[in-house]
Write a protein that holds these residues in place. Structure first.
Motif, PDB file in Angstrom:
ATOM      1  N   LEU A  91       0.822  -1.206   0.000  1.00 50.42           N
ATOM      2  CA  LEU A  91       0.000   0.000   0.000  1.00 50.42           C
ATOM      3  C   LEU A  91       0.861   1.263   0.000  1.00 50.42           C
ATOM      4  O   LEU A  91       0.526   2.251  -0.660  1.00 50.42           O
ATOM      5  CB  LEU A  91      -0.926  -0.015   1.224  1.00 50.42           C
ATOM      6  CG  LEU A  91      -2.005  -1.110   1.226  1.00 50.42           C
ATOM      7  CD1 LEU A  91      -2.815  -1.061   2.518  1.00 50.42           C
ATOM      8  CD2 LEU A  91      -2.922  -0.977   0.015  1.00 50.42           C
ATOM      9  N   ILE A  92       1.981   1.227   0.745  1.00 50.52           N
ATOM     10  CA  ILE A  92       2.873   2.392   0.748  1.00 50.52           C
ATOM     11  C   ILE A  92       3.488   2.608  -0.629  1.00 50.52           C
ATOM     12  O   ILE A  92       3.562   3.749  -1.129  1.00 50.52           O
ATOM     13  CB  ILE A  92       3.975   2.214   1.818  1.00 50.52           C
ATOM     14  CG1 ILE A  92       3.360   2.254   3.228  1.00 50.52           C
ATOM     15  CG2 ILE A  92       5.037   3.299   1.686  1.00 50.52           C
ATOM     16  CD1 ILE A  92       4.347   1.932   4.330  1.00 50.52           C
ATOM     17  N   ASP A  93       3.924   1.525  -1.264  1.00 50.94           N
ATOM     18  CA  ASP A  93       4.493   1.630  -2.620  1.00 50.94           C
ATOM     19  C   ASP A  93       3.463   2.177  -3.608  1.00 50.94           C
ATOM     20  O   ASP A  93       3.761   3.064  -4.423  1.00 50.94           O
ATOM     21  CB  ASP A  93       4.982   0.261  -3.089  1.00 50.94           C
ATOM     22  CG  ASP A  93       6.285  -0.136  -2.452  1.00 50.94           C
ATOM     23  OD1 ASP A  93       6.656  -1.328  -2.527  1.00 50.94           O
ATOM     24  OD2 ASP A  93       6.953   0.738  -1.855  1.00 50.94           O
ATOM     25  N   TRP A  94       2.259   1.639  -3.552  1.00 53.60           N
ATOM     26  CA  TRP A  94       1.223   2.091  -4.481  1.00 53.60           C
ATOM     27  C   TRP A  94       0.855   3.549  -4.224  1.00 53.60           C
ATOM     28  O   TRP A  94       0.615   4.310  -5.166  1.00 53.60           O
ATOM     29  CB  TRP A  94      -0.013   1.210  -4.338  1.00 53.60           C
ATOM     30  CG  TRP A  94       0.175  -0.160  -4.950  1.00 53.60           C
ATOM     31  CD1 TRP A  94       1.295  -0.638  -5.556  1.00 53.60           C
ATOM     32  CD2 TRP A  94      -0.791  -1.207  -5.009  1.00 53.60           C
ATOM     33  NE1 TRP A  94       1.126  -1.923  -5.986  1.00 53.60           N
ATOM     34  CE2 TRP A  94      -0.176  -2.306  -5.664  1.00 53.60           C
ATOM     35  CE3 TRP A  94      -2.094  -1.346  -4.577  1.00 53.60           C
ATOM     36  CZ2 TRP A  94      -0.842  -3.515  -5.885  1.00 53.60           C
ATOM     37  CZ3 TRP A  94      -2.772  -2.553  -4.803  1.00 53.60           C
ATOM     38  CH2 TRP A  94      -2.136  -3.612  -5.459  1.00 53.60           C
ATOM     39  N   LYS A  98       1.117   6.454  -6.955  1.00 54.04           N
ATOM     40  CA  LYS A  98      -0.067   7.248  -7.275  1.00 54.04           C
ATOM     41  C   LYS A  98       0.221   8.742  -7.142  1.00 54.04           C
ATOM     42  O   LYS A  98      -0.178   9.556  -7.995  1.00 54.04           O
ATOM     43  CB  LYS A  98      -1.204   6.851  -6.334  1.00 54.04           C
ATOM     44  CG  LYS A  98      -1.923   5.572  -6.712  1.00 54.04           C
ATOM     45  CD  LYS A  98      -2.832   5.794  -7.912  1.00 54.04           C
ATOM     46  CE  LYS A  98      -3.684   4.571  -8.191  1.00 54.04           C
ATOM     47  NZ  LYS A  98      -4.566   4.780  -9.371  1.00 54.04           N
ATOM     48  N   VAL A  99       0.936   9.118  -6.079  1.00 55.94           N
ATOM     49  CA  VAL A  99       1.268  10.524  -5.862  1.00 55.94           C
ATOM     50  C   VAL A  99       2.181  11.027  -6.971  1.00 55.94           C
ATOM     51  O   VAL A  99       1.995  12.128  -7.519  1.00 55.94           O
ATOM     52  CB  VAL A  99       1.932  10.717  -4.483  1.00 55.94           C
ATOM     53  CG1 VAL A  99       2.509  12.129  -4.355  1.00 55.94           C
ATOM     54  CG2 VAL A  99       0.927  10.453  -3.377  1.00 55.94           C
ATOM     55  N   VAL A 100       3.174  10.208  -7.328  1.00 59.24           N
ATOM     56  CA  VAL A 100       4.103  10.603  -8.395  1.00 59.24           C
ATOM     57  C   VAL A 100       3.358  10.786  -9.704  1.00 59.24           C
ATOM     58  O   VAL A 100       3.563  11.775 -10.436  1.00 59.24           O
ATOM     59  CB  VAL A 100       5.231   9.554  -8.540  1.00 59.24           C
ATOM     60  CG1 VAL A 100       6.023   9.789  -9.826  1.00 59.24           C
ATOM     61  CG2 VAL A 100       6.146   9.604  -7.335  1.00 59.24           C
ATOM     62  N   SER A 117       5.719  -4.347  -7.700  1.00 60.98           N
ATOM     63  CA  SER A 117       5.918  -3.921  -6.309  1.00 60.98           C
ATOM     64  C   SER A 117       5.425  -4.978  -5.318  1.00 60.98           C
ATOM     65  O   SER A 117       5.830  -4.973  -4.156  1.00 60.98           O
ATOM     66  CB  SER A 117       5.179  -2.605  -6.057  1.00 60.98           C
ATOM     67  OG  SER A 117       3.779  -2.781  -6.104  1.00 60.98           O
ATOM     68  N   ILE A 118       4.564  -5.895  -5.780  1.00 62.12           N
ATOM     69  CA  ILE A 118       4.017  -6.910  -4.867  1.00 62.12           C
ATOM     70  C   ILE A 118       5.116  -7.849  -4.357  1.00 62.12           C
ATOM     71  O   ILE A 118       5.283  -8.006  -3.145  1.00 62.12           O
ATOM     72  CB  ILE A 118       2.872  -7.685  -5.543  1.00 62.12           C
ATOM     73  CG1 ILE A 118       1.715  -6.723  -5.843  1.00 62.12           C
ATOM     74  CG2 ILE A 118       2.407  -8.842  -4.666  1.00 62.12           C
ATOM     75  CD1 ILE A 118       0.563  -7.368  -6.597  1.00 62.12           C
TER      76      ILE A 118
END
Length: 348
Positions: A91-94, A98-100, A117-118
């Motif tokens: 979730l942190i990676d996603w 998403k922000v980027v 990323s999983i």
């Protein structure tokens, strides 16, 4: 449930975050790229991402340690933390990607990056859990060894104190005086007194063999011990027992009740005008209460409370928390925790 404070792990956190950052930088090949504004932006992003991942997973691990703090629960803690931290890392990676993508911070991440990323999150979360748990296990192991050493010393001191009680000249002198009087006055009572005296000394001799005893056995000893006091003080001293049967199998350190009753007798006036009443009762949540009416002896030396400190230390080292001591103008009350038989946390 005991609260486990976070270890002073600043250097581990800094080292771990740096390691995650280096792995991210390496996996994106930034070392092979020229140093420019773009690579700096990636580096800054990876630093924030590594810090967030480490700190959030660390918080989860601290939360689990509060619920499962003991070495015997390490497997349970890891089995719960691994999927939880893996999901958190994903979730942190996603969220980062998403922000980027939404801010056009740099080139947008493709859908493949979200999928990749999983497994990467499993690697990073497993790495963080491994480092954190290894450090925690090592610190707890050192602490357990120190506590075991302290408990060993406390046991030796308790044995010495018990030996002193076994050959206490004052106690033996009073008992023999009482016995001598009864022999000449009431032979039947003398035989009964001698029988109880033998039970008391037999228990004292055996108490060093076991660190803990069940409440039922301790109460049998207390009845014999109190018989000696009753013979000496008569109706000027009373003992009331109100023990719920389910708690009779619970454990407590040997001679705990004897020390508390001895303290009550030692520090209070006992006569016809001021009889001493000692109450021993169980309470909900496996608590044992020993209380007596307070009528301090005049001009007595200040109490050193060595007996209470020894009891408190032993319970604390057995991971049973603190005993409670409450003194009012009328009563002196000591509350101690009873230990469930087979409790795996006693020596953890």
């Amino acid at each position: 449930m005991r609260y486990i404070k976070a270890d002073n792990d600043l250097w581990i956190r800094l080292g771990g975050i740096s390691l995650l950052w280096l792995l991210d930088v390496y996996s994106y090949g930034l070392f092979a790229r020229p140093l420019n504004f773009t690579t700096l932006k990636y580096s800054a992003e990876f630093l924030v991402l590594s810090t967030a991942t480490w700190e959030v997973i660390r918080w989860i691990l601290l939360w689990l340690r509060r619920r499962y703090p003991h070495l015997s629960q390490t497997r349970t803690r890891i089995l719960i933390s691994l999927p939880l931290c893996w999901l958190t890392s994903i979730l942190i990676d996603w969220a980062d990607m998403k922000v980027v993508n939404s801010t056009a911070y740099h080139v947008a991440y493709p859908i493949e990056a979200f999928i990749n990323s999983i497994p990467n999150a499993l690697l990073f979360s497993g790495l963080i859990i491994g480092i954190q748990e290894a450090v925690y296990y090592f610190n707890r192991l050192l602490k357990s060894e120190k506590e075991a050493e302290i408990l060993k010393k406390e046991n030796l001191q308790t044995q010495l104190d018990s030996l002193k009680q076994q050959v206490n000249p004052h106690f033996l002198f009073n008992s023999l005086n009482t016995l001598s009087y009864l022999i000449g006055d009431d032979t039947e009572k003398a035989e009964e007194f001698l029988d109880e005296l033998c039970k008391v000394y037999r228990y004292l001799l055996r108490s060093n063999e076991h660190e803990l005893t069940d409440l039922s056995t301790e109460l049998q000893f207390i009845r014999s011990y109190f018989h000696l006091l009753k013979t000496r003080y008569g109706d000027n001293i009373q003992l009331n027992l109100a023990i719920e049967p389910p708690y009779e199998t619970y454990l407590l350190p040997s001679l705990t009740l004897q020390l508390l009753i001895e303290n009550a007798v030692k520090h209070n006036v006992i006569d016809k005008t001021q009889p001493l009443t000692i109450n021993v009762m169980t309470q909900s949540e496996a608590r044992l209460i020993v209380k007596n009416n307070l009528q301090k002896k005049p001009q007595q030396l200040p109490s050193t409370q060595i007996g209470l400190r020894n009891i408190a230390t032993k319970f604390r080292l057995l991971n049973q928390g603190d005993i409670l001591v409450d003194e009012t103008p009328d009563e002196f009350v000591v509350t101690i925790p009873l230990i469930a038989a087979g409790n795996p946390l006693v020596h953890s």
